[in-house]
Design an enzyme around this catalytic site. Structure first.
Site, PDB file in Angstrom:
ATOM      1  N   HIS A 162       0.841  -1.203   0.000  1.00  0.00           N
ATOM      2  CA  HIS A 162       0.000   0.000   0.000  1.00  0.00           C
ATOM      3  C   HIS A 162       0.878   1.256   0.000  1.00  0.00           C
ATOM      4  CE1 HIS A 162      -3.446  -2.551   0.975  1.00  0.00           C
ATOM      5  NE2 HIS A 162      -4.234  -1.497   0.831  1.00  0.00           N
ATOM      6  N   HIS A 213       0.556  -2.934   9.386  1.00  0.00           N
ATOM      7  CA  HIS A 213       1.994  -2.814   9.151  1.00  0.00           C
ATOM      8  C   HIS A 213       2.640  -2.056  10.294  1.00  0.00           C
ATOM      9  CE1 HIS A 213       2.256  -4.397   5.050  1.00  0.00           C
ATOM     10  NE2 HIS A 213       1.119  -3.769   4.792  1.00  0.00           N
TER      11      HIS A 213
END
Length: 550
Positions: A162, A213
């Protein structure tokens, strides 16, 4: 190959040496050096997540995460091609009689066509690194993972794709807006830059907020994205020149390079679907480059404002015909995939069995070879870049109800499970040896045994105790419901039983069986999608009266 995947849930006692057995030393060594950083930052991330979470932010970051996926771009990019923004984006004008003029669409053309290359590079190389190092996401618990995607947690965490996608697009867009030959007026330029910065900040911070993350994942992913965006801005025109000036022999270099990249993609230690996305975008790159080269030579292509432009003029078609044109184009794409995919899955297995007997196949781990099955199921649940017809209702539901999101606690993939077990085993050994844990909050000692930091226990210690203690759990939470706050958990038992380890693996979401023929099938199908967009849809538009005169 199939037996390895089947026996993995019983391999819980191999939690510490699983990766040392599966990875060569040159991959295992950097993994072991980076893993402590991921563990170190996890309690801090959980502490921040606990402090800042609100229902509104949950929905905002869960929903905006979709804007950083390659699926989002793949859905909307064909629309831009069919509306005349499909040029390969020259840094100069090819038409001699217009060499002193600039078309206002040029910046758009530069951005839209090269966006495919940017995304393809980001997805491929981030997936390459993920499968190379096999680093897990930060542990859950203590983190709670907030997502609207059911497949994201099945992938490794390092680096963040991302972040790579968002930053690469942002760097390229900002570079275009600040270029000396930009024709965007100052007010619009400022608005576009503000939107770009807001976009990239939302995506990157959202990966941390949603617990998907850690800082290391996002920093490295953002760095990779910045390099890709800058490389595209600097080298894109030269690459476009090569494509449009190539002979059919020279253009063959592109599929050869792409096939080599697919072949050298690292084998993961766990059943991770990163390779699927890499293959899909390798196919997209192949299709858009060869397709653009072919279309530029056709009589249908416009040479203005730049070579290879798909004919379109809003003044000639109007709103209704433009919408119909887009619908017809989308139907062409779906027709291609709905016909080609089952056809290939039906005819390729016998071919692969023959090649396997000749020793010409190099099977990948976690992919079942053709000699181990007779047919490929027709109802395979795919990890696809572009949604299928069957997924459209769920996508519409998500758009209509953006306040819904999944909050997951506990291991969600094989990598998660192995990391959970490895962390438990690490703490058990440290406890038995009487050594101190590498907690990020106190208790650390210098080499001579003196304490580095001495302070009272804080909630950070409680988050550190949660690491490696969770059982898989997932619940749908409405924005107006109370946020599920993390509660302090007692320190885990340091000697997990074999049944506990089996339980961890039995509850995680297991990837489906994948077949060797799917690699070639995915490559062909996704190479064909841009070919359909560029070379099939325009003649269809002309045939049914949705074309425009030159």
């Amino acid at each position: 190959m199939g037996k390895i995947a089947k026996d993995q849930p019983d391999a819980g006692l191999k939690s510490l040496n699983h990766y040392s057995n599966r990875l060569p030393l040159w991959r295992y060594w950097p993994r072991q050096k980076l893993l402590p950083l991921i563990r170190y930052e996890t309690p801090y991330l959980a502490w921040v997540q606990e402090k800042v979470r609100t229902p509104a932010l949950d929905s905002y970051f869960a929903f905006t995460a979709n804007l950083g996926t390659h699926t989002f771009f793949m859905v909307f990019l064909p629309f831009l091609f069919w509306c005349g923004h499909n040029s390969l984006g020259r840094g100069y004008d090819w038409t001699p009689h217009r060499e002193n003029t600039r078309d206002t669409d040029k910046t758009n053309n530069l951005f839209f066509i090269r966006l495919v290359h940017i995304l393809a590079a980001g997805v491929f190389f981030s997936g390459f690194i993920k499968d190379l190092l096999c680093l897990p996401r930060p542990l859950s618990p203590p983190l709670q993972r907030i997502t609207m995607s059911g497949s994201a947690a099945l992938e490794y965490g390092f680096p963040s794709t991302h972040s790579t996608n968002a930053v690469s697009v942002a760097v390229y867009a900002i570079a275009l807006l600040n270029a000396p030959d930009s024709t965007v007026n100052p007010q619009t330029n400022l608005v576009l830059q503000v939107v770009t910065y807001l976009y990239v900040i939302s995506i990157v911070l959202g990966r941390l907020y949603c617990g998907m993350h850690g800082m290391l994942d996002c920093v490295v992913g953002s760095t990779l994205g910045a390099l890709i965006g800058y490389a595209q801005y600097s080298l894109g025109p030269a690459f476009d020149d090569y494509i449009l000036s190539s002979s059919w022999v020279e253009i063959l270099a592109i599929p050869i390079v792409i096939l080599i990249l697919v072949r050298i993609h690292p084998e993961p230690a766990d059943d991770c679907p990163c390779f699927d996305d890499s293959v899909a975008f390798a196919g997209v790159t192949l299709g858009i480059d060869v397709g653009s080269w072919y279309f530029t030579q056709s009589s249908l292509a416009w040479s203005e404002p730049l070579p290879g432009t798909i004919p379109y003029r809003y003044e000639s078609l109007g709103l209704v015909k433009t919408v119909i044109r887009l619908i017809v184009g989308v139907l062409c794409i779906f027709a291609w995939r709905e016909v080609t995919k089952p056809t290939l899955l039906r005819i390729l297995p016998p071919v692969f069995r023959s090649l396997e007997k000749l020793g010409l196949l190099l099977p990948r781990r976690f992919f079942k070879t053709a000699s181990q099955y007779t047919t490929v199921p027709s109802n395979l649940k795919d990890h696809d870049v572009l949604p299928s017809f069957s997924e459209i209702p769920s996508i519409i539901t998500t758009i209509r109800h953006p306040r819904r999101r999944a909050v997951s606690i506990g291991p969600q993939s094989e990598a998660d499970a192995y990391e959970t077990l490895a962390y438990r085993e690490k703490r058990r050994r440290e406890s038995q040896s009487g050594g101190s844990r590498d907690s990020p909050v106190g208790g650390e000692t210098k080499p001579n045994g003196a304490p580095i930091l001495s302070r009272k226990a804080t909630t950070l210690d409680q988050y550190e105790h949660m690491m490696g203690t969770g059982s898989p759990n997932s619940a749908m939470v409405d924005i107006d419901a109370n946020i599920l706050r993390s509660s302090p958990l007692p320190p885990p038992q340091y000697e997990p039983s074999r049944s506990d380890e089996k339980d961890v693996f039995s509850q995680i979401k297991k990837p489906r069986v994948r077949y060797d023929v799917e690699v070639v099938t995915k490559l062909v199908v996704y190479a064909g999608i841009p070919w359909v967009v560029i070379n099939v849809a325009p003649p269809v538009f002309e045939f049914i009266g949705l074309g425009v005169p030159y």
